[in-house]
Design a protein around this motif. Structure first.
Motif, PDB file in Angstrom:
ATOM      1  N   LEU A   1      34.342  36.430  44.824  1.00 62.69           N
ATOM      2  CA  LEU A   1      35.091  37.612  45.254  1.00 62.69           C
ATOM      3  C   LEU A   1      35.717  37.395  46.629  1.00 62.69           C
ATOM      4  O   LEU A   1      36.851  37.820  46.873  1.00 62.69           O
ATOM      5  N   ALA A   2      35.003  36.719  47.521  1.00 63.75           N
ATOM      6  CA  ALA A   2      35.561  36.427  48.846  1.00 63.75           C
ATOM      7  C   ALA A   2      36.761  35.493  48.733  1.00 63.75           C
ATOM      8  O   ALA A   2      37.756  35.663  49.442  1.00 63.75           O
ATOM      9  N   ARG A   3      36.691  34.520  47.829  1.00 61.74           N
ATOM     10  CA  ARG A   3      37.834  33.617  47.615  1.00 61.74           C
ATOM     11  C   ARG A   3      39.048  34.367  47.088  1.00 61.74           C
ATOM     12  O   ARG A   3      40.173  34.131  47.508  1.00 61.74           O
ATOM     13  N   ILE A   4      38.799  35.291  46.143  1.00 62.60           N
ATOM     14  CA  ILE A   4      39.899  36.097  45.601  1.00 62.60           C
ATOM     15  C   ILE A   4      40.527  36.908  46.727  1.00 62.60           C
ATOM     16  O   ILE A   4      41.753  36.954  46.865  1.00 62.60           O
TER      17      ILE A   4
ATOM     18  N   ILE B   1      33.375  32.529  37.035  1.00 63.69           N
ATOM     19  CA  ILE B   1      31.953  32.166  37.038  1.00 63.69           C
ATOM     20  C   ILE B   1      31.539  31.638  35.663  1.00 63.69           C
ATOM     21  O   ILE B   1      30.871  30.609  35.553  1.00 63.69           O
ATOM     22  N   THR B   2      31.964  32.314  34.613  1.00 67.70           N
ATOM     23  CA  THR B   2      31.640  31.873  33.257  1.00 67.70           C
ATOM     24  C   THR B   2      32.239  30.503  32.974  1.00 67.70           C
ATOM     25  O   THR B   2      31.572  29.625  32.421  1.00 67.70           O
TER      26      THR B   2
ATOM     27  N   LEU C   1      36.587  41.464  37.279  1.00 69.79           N
ATOM     28  CA  LEU C   1      36.726  40.773  35.992  1.00 69.79           C
ATOM     29  C   LEU C   1      37.138  39.319  36.201  1.00 69.79           C
ATOM     30  O   LEU C   1      36.641  38.418  35.528  1.00 69.79           O
ATOM     31  N   LEU C   2      38.037  39.092  37.137  1.00 67.64           N
ATOM     32  CA  LEU C   2      38.495  37.738  37.437  1.00 67.64           C
ATOM     33  C   LEU C   2      37.339  36.872  37.932  1.00 67.64           C
ATOM     34  O   LEU C   2      37.192  35.724  37.530  1.00 67.64           O
ATOM     35  N   ALA C   3      36.507  37.434  38.778  1.00 67.03           N
ATOM     36  CA  ALA C   3      35.332  36.703  39.268  1.00 67.03           C
ATOM     37  C   ALA C   3      34.421  36.329  38.107  1.00 67.03           C
ATOM     38  O   ALA C   3      33.939  35.204  38.028  1.00 67.03           O
TER      39      ALA C   3
ATOM     40  N   LEU D   1      45.980  39.189  39.932  1.00 65.39           N
ATOM     41  CA  LEU D   1      45.323  38.324  40.895  1.00 65.39           C
ATOM     42  C   LEU D   1      45.174  36.954  40.245  1.00 65.39           C
ATOM     43  O   LEU D   1      45.053  36.848  39.029  1.00 65.39           O
ATOM     44  N   VAL D   2      45.191  35.931  41.046  1.00 67.61           N
ATOM     45  CA  VAL D   2      45.117  34.563  40.528  1.00 67.61           C
ATOM     46  C   VAL D   2      44.030  33.810  41.285  1.00 67.61           C
ATOM     47  O   VAL D   2      43.903  33.931  42.495  1.00 67.61           O
TER      48      VAL D   2
END
Length: 55
Positions: free
Chosen positions: A45-48, A28-29, A22-24, A4-5
């Motif tokens: 998460l909604a954007r992903i 965020i970090t 994990l991507l979120a 996922l990107v």
């Protein structure tokens, strides 16, 4: 499974992961450390999901 990107909306740095949660966390970090605020996890998460509906 494919990666996922997501791209930082401020500096356009790109992040990838095989796991949406994990991507979120990575985005965020990054935003918190580099840009001084933390977006809500639900928004990230909604954007992903919006950018990769197969996730």
């Amino acid at each position: 499974m494919h990666d996922l990107v997501i791209r930082c909306p401020r500096c356009k740095q790109t992040f990838t992961s095989g796991n949406a949660d994990l991507l979120a966390g990575v985005l965020i970090t990054h935003v918190e450390q580099e840009h001084g605020h933390a977006p809500p996890r639900e928004h990230v998460l909604a954007r992903i999901e919006r950018h990769d509906p197969t996730s």
